[in-house]
Design an enzyme around this catalytic site. Structure first.
Site, PDB file in Angstrom:
ATOM      1  N   HIS A  38      -5.533 -17.619  10.497  1.00 17.02           N
ATOM      2  CA  HIS A  38      -5.254 -18.556   9.396  1.00 17.02           C
ATOM      3  C   HIS A  38      -5.114 -19.949   9.997  1.00 17.02           C
ATOM      4  CE1 HIS A  38      -3.601 -20.353   5.812  1.00 17.02           C
ATOM      5  NE2 HIS A  38      -3.683 -19.198   5.161  1.00 17.02           N
ATOM      6  N   LYS A  96       9.698   1.555   9.137  1.00 17.15           N
ATOM      7  CA  LYS A  96      10.269   1.179  10.430  1.00 17.15           C
ATOM      8  C   LYS A  96      11.592   0.429  10.298  1.00 17.15           C
ATOM      9  CE  LYS A  96       7.419  -0.170  13.831  1.00 17.15           C
ATOM     10  NZ  LYS A  96       6.540  -1.083  14.579  1.00 17.15           N
ATOM     11  N   ARG A 121     -12.233 -11.479   5.605  1.00 17.53           N
ATOM     12  CA  ARG A 121     -11.648 -11.211   4.288  1.00 17.53           C
ATOM     13  C   ARG A 121     -11.581 -12.491   3.463  1.00 17.53           C
ATOM     14  NH1 ARG A 121      -5.945 -11.698   2.384  1.00 17.53           N
ATOM     15  NH2 ARG A 121      -5.848 -12.909   4.272  1.00 17.53           N
ATOM     16  N   GLY A 135       0.148 -16.840  -1.177  1.00 16.13           N
ATOM     17  CA  GLY A 135      -0.950 -17.320  -2.027  1.00 16.13           C
ATOM     18  C   GLY A 135      -1.021 -16.609  -3.351  1.00 16.13           C
ATOM     19  N   GLY A 136      -1.499 -15.369  -3.378  1.00 18.66           N
ATOM     20  CA  GLY A 136      -1.582 -14.683  -4.654  1.00 18.66           C
ATOM     21  C   GLY A 136      -2.526 -13.512  -4.660  1.00 18.66           C
ATOM     22  N   ALA A 138       0.828  -1.207   0.000  1.00 13.15           N
ATOM     23  CA  ALA A 138       0.000   0.000   0.000  1.00 13.15           C
ATOM     24  C   ALA A 138       0.864   1.259   0.000  1.00 13.15           C
ATOM     25  CB  ALA A 138      -0.917  -0.016   1.227  1.00 13.15           C
ATOM     26  N   GLU A 142      -8.445 -21.029  -3.506  1.00 16.19           N
ATOM     27  CA  GLU A 142      -8.288 -20.849  -2.060  1.00 16.19           C
ATOM     28  C   GLU A 142      -9.655 -20.850  -1.401  1.00 16.19           C
ATOM     29  OE1 GLU A 142      -5.866 -17.411  -1.218  1.00 16.19           O
ATOM     30  OE2 GLU A 142      -4.053 -18.375  -1.945  1.00 16.19           O
ATOM     31  N   ARG A 198     -11.942 -19.516   6.246  1.00 21.55           N
ATOM     32  CA  ARG A 198     -10.922 -19.711   7.289  1.00 21.55           C
ATOM     33  C   ARG A 198     -11.491 -19.770   8.697  1.00 21.55           C
ATOM     34  NH1 ARG A 198      -6.294 -15.896   4.502  1.00 21.55           N
ATOM     35  NH2 ARG A 198      -6.025 -17.374   2.804  1.00 21.55           N
ATOM     36  N   HIS A 203      -3.696 -13.651  11.540  1.00 21.15           N
ATOM     37  CA  HIS A 203      -3.161 -13.482  10.185  1.00 21.15           C
ATOM     38  C   HIS A 203      -3.494 -12.128   9.579  1.00 21.15           C
ATOM     39  CE1 HIS A 203      -1.862 -14.628   6.208  1.00 21.15           C
ATOM     40  NE2 HIS A 203      -3.077 -14.536   5.700  1.00 21.15           N
TER      41      HIS A 203
HETATM   42  P1  FAD Z   1       2.575  -4.248   5.232  1.00 17.65           P
HETATM   43  O1  FAD Z   1       3.042  -4.961   4.030  1.00 17.65           O
HETATM   44  O2  FAD Z   1       2.421  -5.032   6.480  1.00 17.65           O
HETATM   45  O3  FAD Z   1       3.611  -3.065   5.484  1.00 17.65           O
HETATM   46  C1  FAD Z   1       3.536  -2.254   6.631  1.00 17.65           C
HETATM   47  C2  FAD Z   1       4.728  -1.308   6.609  1.00 17.65           C
HETATM   48  O4  FAD Z   1       4.593  -0.314   7.619  1.00 17.65           O
HETATM   49  C3  FAD Z   1       6.062  -1.983   6.854  1.00 17.65           C
HETATM   50  O5  FAD Z   1       6.991  -1.445   5.951  1.00 17.65           O
HETATM   51  C4  FAD Z   1       6.385  -1.588   8.284  1.00 17.65           C
HETATM   52  O6  FAD Z   1       7.760  -1.577   8.568  1.00 17.65           O
HETATM   53  C5  FAD Z   1       5.813  -0.194   8.309  1.00 17.65           C
HETATM   54  N1  FAD Z   1       5.512   0.367   9.619  1.00 17.65           N
HETATM   55  C6  FAD Z   1       4.765  -0.147  10.610  1.00 17.65           C
HETATM   56  N2  FAD Z   1       4.683   0.730  11.635  1.00 17.65           N
HETATM   57  C7  FAD Z   1       5.402   1.812  11.276  1.00 17.65           C
HETATM   58  C8  FAD Z   1       5.713   3.059  11.901  1.00 17.65           C
HETATM   59  N3  FAD Z   1       5.246   3.386  13.121  1.00 17.65           N
HETATM   60  N4  FAD Z   1       6.477   3.937  11.245  1.00 17.65           N
HETATM   61  C9  FAD Z   1       6.992   3.648  10.023  1.00 17.65           C
HETATM   62  N5  FAD Z   1       6.721   2.483   9.387  1.00 17.65           N
HETATM   63  C10 FAD Z   1       5.941   1.585  10.002  1.00 17.65           C
HETATM   64  N6  FAD Z   1      -2.771 -11.224   1.050  1.00 17.65           N
HETATM   65  C11 FAD Z   1      -3.135 -11.556  -0.213  1.00 17.65           C
HETATM   66  O7  FAD Z   1      -3.909 -10.836  -0.838  1.00 17.65           O
HETATM   67  N7  FAD Z   1      -2.605 -12.673  -0.794  1.00 17.65           N
HETATM   68  C12 FAD Z   1      -1.747 -13.497  -0.165  1.00 17.65           C
HETATM   69  O8  FAD Z   1      -1.293 -14.475  -0.724  1.00 17.65           O
HETATM   70  C13 FAD Z   1      -1.363 -13.173   1.170  1.00 17.65           C
HETATM   71  N8  FAD Z   1      -0.505 -13.984   1.844  1.00 17.65           N
HETATM   72  C14 FAD Z   1      -0.049 -13.572   3.067  1.00 17.65           C
HETATM   73  C15 FAD Z   1       0.918 -14.319   3.722  1.00 17.65           C
HETATM   74  C16 FAD Z   1       1.446 -13.885   4.921  1.00 17.65           C
HETATM   75  C17 FAD Z   1       2.500 -14.697   5.616  1.00 17.65           C
HETATM   76  C18 FAD Z   1       0.969 -12.676   5.509  1.00 17.65           C
HETATM   77  C19 FAD Z   1       1.517 -12.181   6.805  1.00 17.65           C
HETATM   78  C20 FAD Z   1      -0.023 -11.949   4.873  1.00 17.65           C
HETATM   79  C21 FAD Z   1      -0.540 -12.386   3.660  1.00 17.65           C
HETATM   80  N9  FAD Z   1      -1.520 -11.654   2.987  1.00 17.65           N
HETATM   81  C22 FAD Z   1      -1.895 -11.998   1.730  1.00 17.65           C
HETATM   82  C23 FAD Z   1      -1.985 -10.371   3.530  1.00 17.65           C
HETATM   83  C24 FAD Z   1      -1.200  -9.246   2.846  1.00 17.65           C
HETATM   84  O9  FAD Z   1       0.129  -9.657   2.640  1.00 17.65           O
HETATM   85  C25 FAD Z   1      -1.219  -7.984   3.673  1.00 17.65           C
HETATM   86  O10 FAD Z   1      -2.537  -7.647   4.011  1.00 17.65           O
HETATM   87  C26 FAD Z   1      -0.597  -6.843   2.881  1.00 17.65           C
HETATM   88  O11 FAD Z   1       0.696  -7.204   2.461  1.00 17.65           O
HETATM   89  C27 FAD Z   1      -0.544  -5.595   3.727  1.00 17.65           C
HETATM   90  O12 FAD Z   1       0.148  -4.606   3.014  1.00 17.65           O
HETATM   91  P2  FAD Z   1       0.350  -3.194   3.664  1.00 17.65           P
HETATM   92  O13 FAD Z   1       1.127  -2.401   2.695  1.00 17.65           O
HETATM   93  O14 FAD Z   1      -0.950  -2.681   4.118  1.00 17.65           O
HETATM   94  O15 FAD Z   1       1.204  -3.479   5.004  1.00 17.65           O
HETATM   95  C1  SIN Z   2      -2.306 -18.053   1.953  1.00 21.66           C
HETATM   96  O1  SIN Z   2      -1.467 -18.182   1.060  1.00 21.66           O
HETATM   97  O2  SIN Z   2      -2.824 -19.011   2.512  1.00 21.66           O
HETATM   98  C2  SIN Z   2      -2.653 -16.687   2.423  1.00 21.66           C
HETATM   99  C3  SIN Z   2      -3.442 -15.977   1.420  1.00 21.66           C
HETATM  100  C4  SIN Z   2      -4.118 -14.780   2.040  1.00 21.66           C
HETATM  101  O3  SIN Z   2      -4.044 -14.575   3.237  1.00 21.66           O
HETATM  102  O4  SIN Z   2      -4.771 -14.048   1.292  1.00 21.66           O
END
Ligand code: FAD
Ligand code: SIN
Length: 542
Positions: free
Chosen positions: A244, A50, A390, A63-64, A30, A124, A292, A355
């Site tokens: 999860h 961070k 979700r 996953g994807g 994001a 999935e 889930r 998760h």
């Molecule tokens: P994040 O990617 O979590 O990034 C947060 C950022 O904020 C990091 O850079 C962190 O360092 C920073 N941060 C935090 N606090 C601070 C602060 N106070 N100051 C400065 N920086 C800070 N979703 C799917 O759609 N498909 C999938 O296959 C999938 N698989 C997943 C597998 C795993 C193991 C996990 C954990 C999640 C998965 N998800 C999946 C969910 C998805 O990955 C997350 O919802 C998504 O990546 C979140 O993106 P984001 O940019 O919102 O936050």
């Molecule tokens: C998974 O690969 O099982 C995670 C996918 C997701 O959280 O969207």
């Protein structure tokens, strides 16, 4: 319920300062998307994160991306599956906007150089069609983050790694006009500075670390949620934490635990008990690919039966075969082998773990929050597309879509007035946070009382513990900031979970096991003078 809400504001001159148009907090899908697009549209953008740029959940995604791309599939079907998972709490228009924009995400990422496994679509939980676009087998996050990082590094965005947002700067009418931030030094000390900006973009991810076992990395500590409520923003749906079902189990392990992707069950893997009997057979029409919450709850019931370990079950992926495992699941194979398990021959020990935060800072799909100047995108935001649960693989697409839309609209945004910000400061900060030594025991209690199954007694016990948590003795450092934000996240989750006297989506109450029409609405909350208040009145336990 009292919630420590110190505003961590400098007490005299900050040690450093920046003045930009847009400050983006976080470098996941994001934050990177928002920063790159805002910069393309001519904004002076500073991105603070961070850890390194690679921090956050995004690179761990396996996953994807859920995207309609098969002739037999349709946007209607994807929207329907999303709405069913969301259990009545999603915003249908925004869900339609998400699913119809998802193919554009694949096009944009491809144009940035992403390589997807386009030959085969995955399946999935909760999806009625094969529509999961993979990359590198089970390494979507690595690939997506690689190309977004590349776009960032090629842009004019200024980057500050190892820098944390602490609190929002507000003007006299409460608009957000910047952030207090800290450069992380040795021993988690913070060198405090001020970033003035007309737009503060929270992209800090979820609050998985509030629980003792989570797929989220250590830095995902609810910082955006804490900052937002301290600034006066509203939050929505925070009780809906997705657990999860298949997180690698290791006795006594705390904190981040590796995910065993659901795609393994899409390829035929099954959850089994100590006698190698299927746990999900006969429990739901979709069996192992049920939503889930259903799988995690069924696993919990099975683990509590007393004729096997109460801590874990197993995933049987042996039927998938060594060749296919190596071709489609290299990340999972690596994770298992590091834990001494050979999935082609052995059962993988698993248990449910926190998760995904379905709720968060109330926002729309362009990142607008309840406060002028404050925006939220990605997992930190509750945009109405996930509702009470979700649908798998909908979140990365949401993060990219909302981030990009926000980046565009910031070019046309009206700036809040910056005069009279509540600055004081000398690089020291005012306000006591939560003692970091309480973090582990609170996380254990969160998993016990606000985990897959909840009830009134447990949630009240949890809230009493949270209410009497020790304050930090020293001034703010990173450990204290994180403990404070995790504590705030926990209070919000427990308060909303106690209020919601029903079971819906990923919120399950053993004392209110049915879904109730009376609760067919979101719980929106704010913190006012240290009290959690909701649209539905004062919070229980307040
Ligand atoms: P994040 O990617 O979590 O990034 C947060 C950022 O904020 C990091 O850079 C962190 O360092 C920073 N941060 C935090 N606090 C601070 C602060 N106070 N100051 C400065 N920086 C800070 N979703 C799917 O759609 N498909 C999938 O296959 C999938 N698989 C997943 C597998 C795993 C193991 C996990 C954990 C999640 C998965 N998800 C999946 C969910 C998805 O990955 C997350 O919802 C998504 O990546 C979140 O993106 P984001 O940019 O919102 O936050
Ligand atoms: C998974 O690969 O099982 C995670 C996918 C997701 O959280 O969207």
């Amino acid at each position: 319920m009292n919630i420590p809400t110190p505003r961590f504001l400098p007490s005299s001159t900050p040690l450093w300062s920046r003045d930009v148009d847009v400050v983006v907090v976080g470098s996941g899908a994001a934050g990177l998307s928002a920063a790159v697009v805002a910069s393309e549209y001519g904004q002076r953008v500073l991105l603070v994160t961070k850890g390194t740029l690679r921090s956050g959940s995004t690179p761990y995604a396996q996953g994807g991306l859920a995207v309609v791309s098969d002739a037999d599939d349709s946007f209607d079907a994807h929207a329907r599956d999303t709405l069913v998972a969301a259990a009545g709490l999603a915003d249908e228009d925004r869900v339609r906007s998400l699913v119809t924009s998802a193919p554009e995400v694949v096009r944009v990422l491809t144009s940035l150089g992403a390589h997807f496994d386009l030959g085969s679509l995955g399946l999935e939980g909760g999806h009625s069609h094969r529509r999961i676009v993979h990359a590198g087998g089970d390494a979507i996050g690595t690939e997506l983050h690689r190309v977004l990082r590349g776009a960032l590094l090629a842009s004019d965005v200024e980057i500050m790694e190892h820098t944390v947002a602490i609190d929002a700067l507000t003007n006299d009418v409460g608009d957000v006009v910047g952030v207090i931030a800290g450069r992380v030094g040795a021993d988690s000390a913070l060198e405090v500075g001020v970033i003035s900006a007309r737009a503060v973009v929270l992209a800090t991810g979820g609050y998985g670390q509030a629980f003792s076992s989570s797929t989220n990395p250590a830095e995902v500590t609810g910082d955006g949620l804490g900052l937002a409520v301290r600034a006066g923003a509203t939050v929505t749906n925070v009780e809906f934490v997705q657990f999860h079902p298949t997180v690698l189990f290791s006795k006594g392990h705390r904190g981040q635990s590796p995910l065993i992707t659901e795609a393994l069950r899409g390829a035929g893997g099954t959850i089994v008990d100590a006698d190698e009997q299927s746990v999900m057979r006969g429990q739901h029409p979709l069996g192992d690919l049920a939503p889930r919450d259903v799988v995690s709850f069924t696993m919990l019931q099975r683990m509590n039966r007393g004729d096997g370990p109460s801590t874990n079950l197993w995933l049987d992926a042996r039927g998938i075969g060594a060749k296919r495992l190596a071709r489609e699941f290299p990340t999972t194979l690596d994770i298992c082998r590091r834990a001494g398990v050979e999935p082609a021959k052995e059962l993988i020990p698993i248990a449910p773990g926190a998760h995904y935060a379905c709720g968060g800072v109330s926002a729309d799909l362009e990142g607008n929050t309840s406060l002028a100047g404050l925006y939220a995108v990605g997992e930190v935001a509750a945009t109405g597309v996930h509702g009470a649960n979700r649908l798998a693989s909908n979140s990365l697409t949401e993060a990219v879509i909302a981030g990009r839309r926000l980046g565009q609209r910031l070019a046309h945004d009206d700036a809040p007035q910056r005069e009279n910000t509540r600055r004081r400061g000398d690089g020291r900060v005012v306000g006591r946070g939560v003692d970091a030594s309480t973090r582990d025991s609170l996380a254990v209690k969160m998993s016990k009382y606000a985990g897959v199954l909840r009830d009134r007694d447990g949630l009240e016990t949890l809230l009493e513990t949270l209410d009497t948590t020790a304050s930090a003795r020293a001034e703010i450092d990173l450990a204290t900031l994180e403990a404070t934000n995790l504590h705030t996240s926990s209070v919000l989750v427990a308060s909303a979970a106690l209020l919601r006297e029903e079971s819906r989506g990923c919120h399950r109450r053993s004392d209110f096991s049915e879904t109730s029409d009376a609760w067919g609405h979101a719980i929106t909350m704010r913190v006012v003078d240290g009290e959690v208040v909701s649209e539905t009145g004062a919070m229980a336990g307040a």
